[in-house]
Each structure stands twice: as C-alpha cells, then as structure tokens.
Design an enzyme around this catalytic site. Structure first.
Site, PDB file in Angstrom:
ATOM      1  N   LEU A  17       0.821  -1.213   0.000  1.00 48.66           N
ATOM      2  CA  LEU A  17       0.000   0.000   0.000  1.00 48.66           C
ATOM      3  C   LEU A  17       0.856   1.264   0.000  1.00 48.66           C
ATOM      4  O   LEU A  17       0.503   2.260  -0.632  1.00 48.66           O
ATOM      5  CB  LEU A  17      -0.926   0.007   1.231  1.00 48.66           C
ATOM      6  CG  LEU A  17      -1.912  -1.163   1.348  1.00 48.66           C
ATOM      7  CD1 LEU A  17      -2.815  -0.974   2.579  1.00 48.66           C
ATOM      8  CD2 LEU A  17      -2.765  -1.301   0.100  1.00 48.66           C
ATOM      9  N   ASP A  36      11.879   2.744   4.463  1.00 52.91           N
ATOM     10  CA  ASP A  36      11.658   1.303   4.685  1.00 52.91           C
ATOM     11  C   ASP A  36      12.917   0.744   5.329  1.00 52.91           C
ATOM     12  O   ASP A  36      13.875   1.495   5.576  1.00 52.91           O
ATOM     13  CB  ASP A  36      11.305   0.573   3.380  1.00 52.91           C
ATOM     14  CG  ASP A  36      10.322  -0.580   3.629  1.00 52.91           C
ATOM     15  OD1 ASP A  36      10.684  -1.529   4.348  1.00 52.91           O
ATOM     16  OD2 ASP A  36       9.194  -0.518   3.120  1.00 52.91           O
ATOM     17  N   SER A 140      -6.605  -0.183  10.825  1.00 51.92           N
ATOM     18  CA  SER A 140      -7.164  -1.313  10.071  1.00 51.92           C
ATOM     19  C   SER A 140      -8.546  -1.603  10.630  1.00 51.92           C
ATOM     20  O   SER A 140      -8.818  -1.324  11.814  1.00 51.92           O
ATOM     21  CB  SER A 140      -6.277  -2.549  10.260  1.00 51.92           C
ATOM     22  OG  SER A 140      -6.963  -3.718   9.870  1.00 51.92           O
ATOM     23  N   TYR A 153      -1.988  -7.335  16.731  1.00 50.86           N
ATOM     24  CA  TYR A 153      -2.259  -6.406  15.625  1.00 50.86           C
ATOM     25  C   TYR A 153      -3.533  -5.593  15.894  1.00 50.86           C
ATOM     26  O   TYR A 153      -3.550  -4.371  15.693  1.00 50.86           O
ATOM     27  CB  TYR A 153      -2.403  -7.250  14.356  1.00 50.86           C
ATOM     28  CG  TYR A 153      -2.590  -6.481  13.067  1.00 50.86           C
ATOM     29  CD1 TYR A 153      -1.509  -5.899  12.406  1.00 50.86           C
ATOM     30  CD2 TYR A 153      -3.850  -6.385  12.479  1.00 50.86           C
ATOM     31  CE1 TYR A 153      -1.681  -5.230  11.198  1.00 50.86           C
ATOM     32  CE2 TYR A 153      -4.033  -5.726  11.271  1.00 50.86           C
ATOM     33  CZ  TYR A 153      -2.942  -5.147  10.640  1.00 50.86           C
ATOM     34  OH  TYR A 153      -3.126  -4.492   9.440  1.00 50.86           O
ATOM     35  N   LYS A 157      -3.700  -1.586  16.214  1.00 49.93           N
ATOM     36  CA  LYS A 157      -4.484  -0.797  15.258  1.00 49.93           C
ATOM     37  C   LYS A 157      -5.594  -0.011  15.966  1.00 49.93           C
ATOM     38  O   LYS A 157      -5.969   1.084  15.514  1.00 49.93           O
ATOM     39  CB  LYS A 157      -5.058  -1.708  14.171  1.00 49.93           C
ATOM     40  CG  LYS A 157      -3.988  -2.287  13.226  1.00 49.93           C
ATOM     41  CD  LYS A 157      -3.137  -1.198  12.591  1.00 49.93           C
ATOM     42  CE  LYS A 157      -2.441  -1.644  11.309  1.00 49.93           C
ATOM     43  NZ  LYS A 157      -1.530  -0.601  10.791  1.00 49.93           N
TER      44      LYS A 157
END
Ligand SMILES: NC(=O)c1ccc[n+]([C@@H]2O[C@H](COP(=O)([O-])OP(=O)(O)OC[C@H]3O[C@@H](n4cnc5c(N)ncnc54)[C@H](O)[C@@H]3O)[C@@H](O)[C@H]2O)c1
Length: 245
Positions: A17, A36, A140, A153, A157
């Site tokens: 993304l 990155d 998310s 996760y 999020k």
C-alpha cells in the site's frame, strides 16, 4: 495536481500500500520521501516509480526514535519542507493467544503503535512550527472489530485510533491535522493466497461485493494529504467496501 508543491513522507513505502500511496501522491504533484528497512527494496521501488528526482528513499526503522528524527531532517534538507506524513509501516505476527509469544506481541506493538506515535510526534513537532500539515495514520478494520489470531495487531491498530484523536486535539491549534484510515480487505498478495472457500466467505460480507484495490486506499490518502480535507481532523475513514459497518 491536488498536492502540487507538498512534500510527503511515507513509512514502509517500498512495497504494498505504501508504494501505491507514493505513486498516487507523486502523480498529483507531491515530492515524496519513501522510508523502509532495506536499501535494496527502496531502490527497486524508486526504479519502479521513475520519479525523476521527486522521490528519494531513506532507510529508517519506524520504531527507532533516532531513525524517525533523521527522516525529518533528511526530508527538510532534501526538499525544504514537510507537509504530509503517512505512518504506514507494518508487520503481522498472527497466532492465537495460546500460541503467541510475548516477543511477537511486543514486536507488532512496537512497529505499529510506537512507530506511529514516534512518526506523529516528529512530524507534528516540525509542522506546528512551520504552518501546519497533515498526518495520516494507517489503522485497520482489525482495530475496529478485533480479529481472532491478531490480538497483537488488533490492539495496535485500535491504539492508533486513540493516539490519532489525542494528537489531533493537541496540535490542531497549529494547523496540524491527524486522521486515521482503516483499510478492510485490500487485494494484496496476502488476499490472493487465501483458499477459494475463504475468499468466497469474505466476499459475502462486503456490501460492495469485491475486495479493495491498493489504489483505492491511495486515493483516500491523497484526499487526506490534500487541502480538500482541510476541515477534517481526528477522523477515522473506513475503506472496506462497507464490511463491518
Ligand atoms: N493489505 C491490507 O489489506 C491491509 C488492511 C488493513 C491495514 N493494512 C495496513 O496497511 C499498512 C501497509 O500494509 P501492506 O499490506 O502494504 O503491507 P506490506 O507488508 O506489503 O508493506 C509493509 C511495509 O512496511 C515495511 N516495514 C516493516 N517493518 C518496518 C519498520 N520497522 N520500519 C519501517 N518499515 C517497515 C516492510 O518492509 C514493507 O515494505 C500496514 O500498516 C498494514 O497493517 C493493510
């Protein structure tokens, strides 16, 4: 060219993304710093973008405070300003709680939540002294509804939503906006590798009847990066085709 003249940082931008977001912002006139963890991956991404000097890559770990400050310094040195910061870098280490190691819990919280906090803080510090800006934090749908096998996760999020709202309240006075996005099921290699029966079951839950495309996430990031969203801060935009509404 709705972001012409703006300078954007996108973390975790060598693939997925983040690369789609970079491509979209470049096409609309922004200059982009891709960060990155690997120089080789950044070099591949930059070659693919073919941006004739409007994009540069910086190796930086999202959860390392020194790396994050270095990204701000290099961005301002290279392009003279900083208008947009997208906290996109991410990893997964899925397992049920019974099987998840403490290390994998910490690692996911570290990259997503600490990384987003460090990025938000560093970007806001520069922007508040320089006329404002837009910070976009990638949460998310897992952070809204919780996913079995993703306690780490989903926690990270969901935490990103709280931190984005709190930060929006702290820095709004200086023209710094902080918003979050919650992508749902986006057509990335992870989705492509799902067994067919799982894909069919997931599709049945999506009112728009299809998975999302990386470009459709990038379009929302473009909107939040641009002045079209100038009166939005502290919001959470779901990009899910209506799944889990
Ligand atoms: N793909 C989806 O369907 C989806 C759905 C909801 C949310 N998201 C979120 O979108 C973001 C991008 O996901 P993606 O699908 O493109 O994943 P991806 O794995 O393709 O890309 C993530 C990038 O982050 C980089 N990265 C990992 N750890 C890092 C670190 N410590 N510092 C800097 N960079 C690091 C990776 O090298 C990689 O290039 C993530 O935050 C993810 O949680 C994705």
């Amino acid at each position: 060219m709705i972001v012409a003249g703006k300078v954007a940082v996108i973390t975790g931008a060598a693939g997925g993304l983040g690369l789609a977001m970079s491509r979209r912002l470049l096409a609309e006139g922004a200059r982009v710093v891709l960060t990155d963890i690997s120089q080789e991956a950044l070099d591949r991404a930059l070659a693919e973008l073919d941006s004739s000097g409007s994009a540069v890559g910086v190796v930086a770990r999202a959860s390392d405070p020194n790396d994050v400050e270095t990204v701000v310094t290099k961005t301002v040195t290279e392009f003279g300003r900083l208008d947009v910061w997208v906290n996109n870098a991410g990893i997964t280490r899925d397992a049920t709680m019974r099987k998840m190691s403490v290390e994998d819990f910490d690692l996911v919280i570290d990259v997503h939540l600490r990384g987003t906090w460090l990025g938000t803080r560093a970007a806001a510090n520069w922007m508040r002294d320089n006329g404002g800006g837009s910070i976009i934090n990638v949460s998310s749908i897992s952070g809204k509804v919780g996913n079995a096998g993703q306690t780490n996760y989903s926690a990270a999020k969901a935490g990103i939503v709280g931190l984005s709202k709190a930060a929006a309240k702290e820095v709004g006075f200086a023209g710094v906006r902080v918003n979050a996005i919650q992508p749902g099921l986006i057509r990335t290699p992870m989705i492509e590798s799902m067994p067919d029966h799982v894909k069919t079951a997931r599709l049945a839950e999506i009112p728009l009847g299809r998975f999302g495309e990386p470009d459709e996430v990038a379009d929302v990031v473009l909107f939040l990066a641009s002045d079209l969203s100038r009166y939005l801060t502290g919001t959470v935009i779901e990009i899910s085709g209506g799944r889990n509404i």
